[in-house]
Scaffold this active site. Sequence first.
Site, PDB file in Angstrom:
ATOM      1  N   GLU A   1     -22.941  13.762   9.934  1.00  0.00           N
ATOM      2  CA  GLU A   1     -23.488  13.292  11.208  1.00  0.00           C
ATOM      3  C   GLU A   1     -22.658  13.759  12.400  1.00  0.00           C
ATOM      4  O   GLU A   1     -21.436  13.801  12.346  1.00  0.00           O
ATOM      5  CB  GLU A   1     -23.531  11.762  11.214  1.00  0.00           C
ATOM      6  CG  GLU A   1     -24.072  11.168  12.512  1.00  0.00           C
ATOM      7  CD  GLU A   1     -24.208   9.650  12.469  1.00  0.00           C
ATOM      8  OE1 GLU A   1     -23.483   9.007  11.692  1.00  0.00           O
ATOM      9  OE2 GLU A   1     -25.044   9.123  13.227  1.00  0.00           O
TER      10      GLU A   1
ATOM     11  N   GLU B   1     -28.268  12.734  11.608  1.00  0.00           N
ATOM     12  CA  GLU B   1     -27.544  12.416  10.379  1.00  0.00           C
ATOM     13  C   GLU B   1     -28.357  12.651   9.111  1.00  0.00           C
ATOM     14  O   GLU B   1     -28.959  11.736   8.571  1.00  0.00           O
ATOM     15  CB  GLU B   1     -26.991  10.990  10.410  1.00  0.00           C
ATOM     16  CG  GLU B   1     -27.937   9.896  10.801  1.00  0.00           C
ATOM     17  CD  GLU B   1     -27.210   8.546  10.887  1.00  0.00           C
ATOM     18  OE1 GLU B   1     -26.437   8.218   9.976  1.00  0.00           O
ATOM     19  OE2 GLU B   1     -27.416   7.822  11.878  1.00  0.00           O
TER      20      GLU B   1
ATOM     21  N   HIS C   1     -30.893   8.980  15.536  1.00  0.00           N
ATOM     22  CA  HIS C   1     -31.341   7.966  16.494  1.00  0.00           C
ATOM     23  C   HIS C   1     -30.786   8.242  17.881  1.00  0.00           C
ATOM     24  O   HIS C   1     -29.764   8.910  18.021  1.00  0.00           O
ATOM     25  CB  HIS C   1     -30.852   6.600  16.026  1.00  0.00           C
ATOM     26  CG  HIS C   1     -29.395   6.598  15.624  1.00  0.00           C
ATOM     27  ND1 HIS C   1     -28.394   6.301  16.494  1.00  0.00           N
ATOM     28  CD2 HIS C   1     -28.779   6.934  14.446  1.00  0.00           C
ATOM     29  CE1 HIS C   1     -27.229   6.424  15.866  1.00  0.00           C
ATOM     30  NE2 HIS C   1     -27.424   6.814  14.626  1.00  0.00           N
TER      31      HIS C   1
ATOM     32  N   HIS D   1     -28.637   2.056  17.873  1.00  0.00           N
ATOM     33  CA  HIS D   1     -29.941   2.658  17.565  1.00  0.00           C
ATOM     34  C   HIS D   1     -30.906   2.295  18.675  1.00  0.00           C
ATOM     35  O   HIS D   1     -31.328   1.153  18.794  1.00  0.00           O
ATOM     36  CB  HIS D   1     -30.477   2.150  16.226  1.00  0.00           C
ATOM     37  CG  HIS D   1     -29.659   2.611  15.062  1.00  0.00           C
ATOM     38  ND1 HIS D   1     -28.739   1.810  14.448  1.00  0.00           N
ATOM     39  CD2 HIS D   1     -29.587   3.799  14.423  1.00  0.00           C
ATOM     40  CE1 HIS D   1     -28.145   2.480  13.475  1.00  0.00           C
ATOM     41  NE2 HIS D   1     -28.643   3.696  13.439  1.00  0.00           N
TER      42      HIS D   1
ATOM     43  N   ASP E   1     -20.760   8.778  17.310  1.00  0.00           N
ATOM     44  CA  ASP E   1     -21.147   8.340  15.960  1.00  0.00           C
ATOM     45  C   ASP E   1     -21.110   9.589  15.087  1.00  0.00           C
ATOM     46  O   ASP E   1     -21.856  10.543  15.346  1.00  0.00           O
ATOM     47  CB  ASP E   1     -22.556   7.742  16.064  1.00  0.00           C
ATOM     48  CG  ASP E   1     -23.120   7.237  14.750  1.00  0.00           C
ATOM     49  OD1 ASP E   1     -22.392   7.208  13.746  1.00  0.00           O
ATOM     50  OD2 ASP E   1     -24.319   6.870  14.736  1.00  0.00           O
TER      51      ASP E   1
ATOM     52  N   ASP F   1     -18.229   7.006   7.857  1.00  0.00           N
ATOM     53  CA  ASP F   1     -19.049   7.037   9.073  1.00  0.00           C
ATOM     54  C   ASP F   1     -18.322   6.256  10.166  1.00  0.00           C
ATOM     55  O   ASP F   1     -18.117   5.054  10.057  1.00  0.00           O
ATOM     56  CB  ASP F   1     -20.420   6.417   8.757  1.00  0.00           C
ATOM     57  CG  ASP F   1     -21.447   6.687   9.843  1.00  0.00           C
ATOM     58  OD1 ASP F   1     -21.048   6.949  11.003  1.00  0.00           O
ATOM     59  OD2 ASP F   1     -22.657   6.617   9.545  1.00  0.00           O
TER      60      ASP F   1
END
Length: 290
Positions: free
Chosen positions: A275, A184, A151, A159, A94, A83
């Site tokens: 993600e 994700e 998020h 977040h 992200d 990640d």
Amino acid sequence: MAEKDDWLKAGKIAGEVLNYAKSIAKPGLKLIDIAKKVDAKIYELGAKPAFPVNLSLNSVAAHYTPNVNDEKVFNDGDMLKIDVGVQVNGAIGDTALTVGGDEELVKASREALNAAIKEAYAGNEVRMVGKVIQETISSFGFAPVKNLSGHGLSEYVIHSGKTIPNYDNGDQTLLQEGDTIAIEPFATDGDGLVIEGALSNIYRLDNVKPVRDMKARKIVKFVEENYKTLPFARRWLEEKFGNVSFALMLLVREGVLHSYPQLKERSNGMVAQSEHSLYIGDKSVVTTKI
Ligand code: MN
Ligand code: MN
């Protein structure tokens, strides 16, 4: 202030770094060797980490990054979640994928992400994104991890704002033009719930206040200047300050730093993650797709 271009650039670099990480993540390697190369690649491409690369094995769903002398190895048969977070002027990309382990489980999370992206447009309810994630993962005979979610992303904050569920949680909040979010899906052959476990080696500045210890004070200053409110790795401090055990313990106890726990599947199920980050519009842009 970060412009749309910064969001697109952060996403693109995050995607390139993830692609690179996938190409080097071979069984037999130590996690620390993968992490160091990922760190270096982010700077090489002209960005900074938005958080330490998370290299989480098997039933650990998220929040593990190795320390300098970490002996953990990605072994044959292990399921490794990679990640990656990248920031450009505070704008964040992200993105994550999974290598190794049960290919069907990996495919379930990946296809759930693809289905979710189709639902991620201005005017749709966030629960509809969760609904297709749940349906897709269930169609493979697995469960989504319900207490992990996508998020909102905002400048220097990973977040923030909206929660993008991994199941239909009934949340009718609408996605809006200009929202920046990460989706994700986590798929598991276990119960579908994570619990907090051991230390992740990931920290975040929570509440700046005076501390007496000299080394701790230097660390706070360094973190403020370099990472602001973004998560950082213990190894980044170890590289600069040597042994930081005592200072970190102190700073966590004083509430200056937040220490992230590892998130582990409750029934020790294997967990796969996929993600992407998106810029929402009538036609949303997947910023981390390359
Ligand atoms: Mn992520
Ligand atoms: Mn995320």
